[in-house]
Design a protein around this motif. Sequence first.
Motif, PDB file in Angstrom:
ATOM      1  N   LYS A  23      -2.158   7.064  -8.684  1.00  0.00           N
ATOM      2  CA  LYS A  23      -2.492   8.205  -8.831  1.00  0.00           C
ATOM      3  C   LYS A  23      -1.619   9.200  -8.227  1.00  0.00           C
ATOM      4  CE  LYS A  23      -6.732   9.147  -7.477  1.00  0.00           C
ATOM      5  NZ  LYS A  23      -8.035   8.779  -6.776  1.00  0.00           N
ATOM      6  N   VAL A  24      -1.425  10.483  -8.894  1.00  0.00           N
ATOM      7  CA  VAL A  24      -0.500  11.412  -8.399  1.00  0.00           C
ATOM      8  C   VAL A  24      -0.555  11.553  -7.032  1.00  0.00           C
ATOM      9  CG1 VAL A  24       0.328  13.864  -8.607  1.00  0.00           C
ATOM     10  CG2 VAL A  24      -0.342  12.580 -10.622  1.00  0.00           C
ATOM     11  N   SER A  25      -1.941  11.726  -6.706  1.00  0.00           N
ATOM     12  CA  SER A  25      -2.083  11.991  -5.133  1.00  0.00           C
ATOM     13  C   SER A  25      -1.651  10.888  -4.096  1.00  0.00           C
ATOM     14  CB  SER A  25      -3.678  12.339  -4.880  1.00  0.00           C
ATOM     15  OG  SER A  25      -4.375  11.073  -5.353  1.00  0.00           O
ATOM     16  N   GLU A  26      -1.759   9.533  -4.792  1.00  0.00           N
ATOM     17  CA  GLU A  26      -1.296   8.629  -3.837  1.00  0.00           C
ATOM     18  C   GLU A  26       0.275   8.448  -3.783  1.00  0.00           C
ATOM     19  OE1 GLU A  26      -4.907   5.478  -5.325  1.00  0.00           O
ATOM     20  OE2 GLU A  26      -2.803   5.476  -6.300  1.00  0.00           O
ATOM     21  N   ALA A  27       0.982   8.829  -4.830  1.00  0.00           N
ATOM     22  CA  ALA A  27       2.181   9.105  -4.842  1.00  0.00           C
ATOM     23  C   ALA A  27       2.689   9.978  -3.970  1.00  0.00           C
ATOM     24  CB  ALA A  27       3.033   9.196  -6.140  1.00  0.00           C
ATOM     25  N   VAL A  28       1.955  11.213  -4.113  1.00  0.00           N
ATOM     26  CA  VAL A  28       2.451  12.408  -3.200  1.00  0.00           C
ATOM     27  C   VAL A  28       2.415  12.081  -1.837  1.00  0.00           C
ATOM     28  CG1 VAL A  28       1.840  14.776  -2.483  1.00  0.00           C
ATOM     29  CG2 VAL A  28       1.907  14.160  -4.584  1.00  0.00           C
ATOM     30  N   ALA A  29       1.270  11.123  -1.273  1.00  0.00           N
ATOM     31  CA  ALA A  29       1.042  10.951   0.212  1.00  0.00           C
ATOM     32  C   ALA A  29       1.936   9.719   0.503  1.00  0.00           C
ATOM     33  CB  ALA A  29      -0.387  10.265   0.266  1.00  0.00           C
ATOM     34  N   ALA A  30       2.229   8.864  -0.529  1.00  0.00           N
ATOM     35  CA  ALA A  30       3.216   7.576  -0.105  1.00  0.00           C
ATOM     36  C   ALA A  30       4.546   8.031   0.089  1.00  0.00           C
ATOM     37  CB  ALA A  30       3.242   6.606  -1.090  1.00  0.00           C
ATOM     38  N   ARG A  31       4.998   8.998  -0.686  1.00  0.00           N
ATOM     39  CA  ARG A  31       6.552   9.513  -0.676  1.00  0.00           C
ATOM     40  C   ARG A  31       6.919   9.857   0.775  1.00  0.00           C
ATOM     41  NH1 ARG A  31       9.608  12.785   0.449  1.00  0.00           N
ATOM     42  NH2 ARG A  31       7.802  14.067   1.055  1.00  0.00           N
ATOM     43  N   ILE A  32       7.961   9.285   1.218  1.00  0.00           N
ATOM     44  CA  ILE A  32       8.498   9.697   2.463  1.00  0.00           C
ATOM     45  C   ILE A  32       9.987   9.629   2.399  1.00  0.00           C
ATOM     46  CG2 ILE A  32       6.518   8.921   4.062  1.00  0.00           C
ATOM     47  CD1 ILE A  32       8.612   6.271   4.962  1.00  0.00           C
ATOM     48  N   SER A  33      10.899  10.347   3.373  1.00  0.00           N
ATOM     49  CA  SER A  33      12.163  10.253   3.265  1.00  0.00           C
ATOM     50  C   SER A  33      12.596   8.983   3.643  1.00  0.00           C
ATOM     51  CB  SER A  33      12.722  11.379   3.815  1.00  0.00           C
ATOM     52  OG  SER A  33      12.610  12.555   3.217  1.00  0.00           O
ATOM     53  N   ALA A  34      13.108   7.806   2.965  1.00  0.00           N
ATOM     54  CA  ALA A  34      13.505   6.612   3.294  1.00  0.00           C
ATOM     55  C   ALA A  34      14.813   6.779   4.065  1.00  0.00           C
ATOM     56  CB  ALA A  34      13.386   5.715   2.052  1.00  0.00           C
ATOM     57  N   PHE A  63       9.782   7.795  -9.010  1.00  0.00           N
ATOM     58  CA  PHE A  63      10.192   6.540  -8.222  1.00  0.00           C
ATOM     59  C   PHE A  63       9.161   5.899  -7.319  1.00  0.00           C
ATOM     60  CE2 PHE A  63      14.789   8.012  -9.022  1.00  0.00           C
ATOM     61  CZ  PHE A  63      15.371   7.034  -9.713  1.00  0.00           C
ATOM     62  N   GLN A  64       8.414   6.665  -6.805  1.00  0.00           N
ATOM     63  CA  GLN A  64       7.207   5.974  -6.193  1.00  0.00           C
ATOM     64  C   GLN A  64       6.471   5.095  -6.856  1.00  0.00           C
ATOM     65  OE1 GLN A  64       6.082   6.133  -2.834  1.00  0.00           O
ATOM     66  NE2 GLN A  64       8.005   6.602  -2.638  1.00  0.00           N
ATOM     67  N   GLU A  65       6.265   5.588  -8.135  1.00  0.00           N
ATOM     68  CA  GLU A  65       5.396   4.765  -9.252  1.00  0.00           C
ATOM     69  C   GLU A  65       6.229   3.642  -9.731  1.00  0.00           C
ATOM     70  OE1 GLU A  65       3.207   6.770 -12.810  1.00  0.00           O
ATOM     71  OE2 GLU A  65       4.979   5.764 -13.554  1.00  0.00           O
ATOM     72  N   GLU A  66       7.499   3.734  -9.641  1.00  0.00           N
ATOM     73  CA  GLU A  66       8.287   2.437 -10.015  1.00  0.00           C
ATOM     74  C   GLU A  66       8.615   1.444  -9.034  1.00  0.00           C
ATOM     75  OE1 GLU A  66       9.820   1.771 -12.981  1.00  0.00           O
ATOM     76  OE2 GLU A  66       9.448   3.658 -14.184  1.00  0.00           O
ATOM     77  N   GLY A  67       8.113   1.825  -7.789  1.00  0.00           N
ATOM     78  CA  GLY A  67       8.380   1.136  -6.625  1.00  0.00           C
ATOM     79  C   GLY A  67       9.518   1.045  -5.926  1.00  0.00           C
ATOM     80  N   TYR A  68      10.100   2.367  -5.841  1.00  0.00           N
ATOM     81  CA  TYR A  68      11.535   2.829  -5.201  1.00  0.00           C
ATOM     82  C   TYR A  68      11.257   3.965  -4.387  1.00  0.00           C
ATOM     83  CZ  TYR A  68      13.534  -0.735  -8.571  1.00  0.00           C
ATOM     84  OH  TYR A  68      13.728  -1.905  -9.142  1.00  0.00           O
ATOM     85  N   ASP A  69      11.811   3.962  -3.265  1.00  0.00           N
ATOM     86  CA  ASP A  69      12.068   4.989  -2.388  1.00  0.00           C
ATOM     87  C   ASP A  69      13.148   5.893  -2.475  1.00  0.00           C
ATOM     88  OD1 ASP A  69       9.190   5.042  -0.531  1.00  0.00           O
ATOM     89  OD2 ASP A  69       9.992   3.105  -1.240  1.00  0.00           O
ATOM     90  N   THR A  70      13.117   7.107  -1.790  1.00  0.00           N
ATOM     91  CA  THR A  70      14.261   8.046  -2.316  1.00  0.00           C
ATOM     92  C   THR A  70      14.412   8.797  -0.752  1.00  0.00           C
ATOM     93  OG1 THR A  70      12.500   9.631  -2.938  1.00  0.00           O
ATOM     94  CG2 THR A  70      13.918   8.608  -4.363  1.00  0.00           C
TER      95      THR A  70
END
Length: 222
Positions: free
Chosen positions: A2-13, A158-165
């Motif tokens: 979900k968009v909300s999950e991607a927003v919460a999961a994204r951190i600066s790696a 990128f979160q959805e694809e399994g990558y971080d940024t």
Amino acid sequence: MKVSEAVAARISARAFLPDPVPDEVIRRVLERASRAPSGGNLQPWIVSVLNGPKLDEFRAIAAQRLAETDGQGEGFEYKVYPDNLHEPYRTRRFGVGEMMYAKLGIERADKAGRLAWFANNYRFFGAPAAFFIHVDRRMNAPQWSDLGMFLQTVMLLFQEEGYDTCAQEAWARLHETIDAFTGASEETMVFCGLAIGKIDRTHPVNTMYSERAPLDEWVKFL
Ligand SMILES: Cc1cc2nc3c(=O)[nH]c(=O)nc-3n(C[C@H](O)[C@H](O)[C@H](O)COP(=O)(O)O)c2cc1C
């Protein structure tokens, strides 16, 4: 996801595994992210992707340039923050820096240690892929904000694809080197870099989850 999950999961790696990021994934993310809105539909983003060996080649040039300039680079083409950053922004900036160095176990007094860690910015934190984003110099603040919307869309995809940024303004310090390497037109300037890859969850820096100001500090419902 979900968009909300991607927003919460994204951190600066800030530490990555060596696993490559296929060009197809980057292409798919950029294509999808181009649905981001922009005032007047200008789509003012200009992206240069550096993947695998090309990124290694650039990293070597950047390291050489930094060594030549005593780590100072070429001077920032734009001011990342206002002079004498005022409250409440000053405290927020200080807070996230302290949180990061605490995770890394680098004391405030250890200036050399902090500088050495900061220098990882100029290696894209070891990411296997990256891009730079440029904007036409004639654009105004609203178009710079369009770049921001595009970037967040990219990071979520990128979160959805399994990558971080990690978005990196630090690169503005090497704008001449970046422009030469990417063949950027003189009419454009680099805004930031984006490190892309699989996050290294075992690295202490990536255990940080930065804070946010409570709603009451920055919103009012009239
Ligand atoms: C445009 C932009 C530029 C940034 N530049 C850097 C940078 O040069 N180096 C860095 O370590 N983090 C950089 N960051 C990451 C921020 O410090 C980070 O987004 C913020 O502290 C919030 O943490 P979070 O992304 O983990 O939620 C940048 C973020 C953005 C949006």
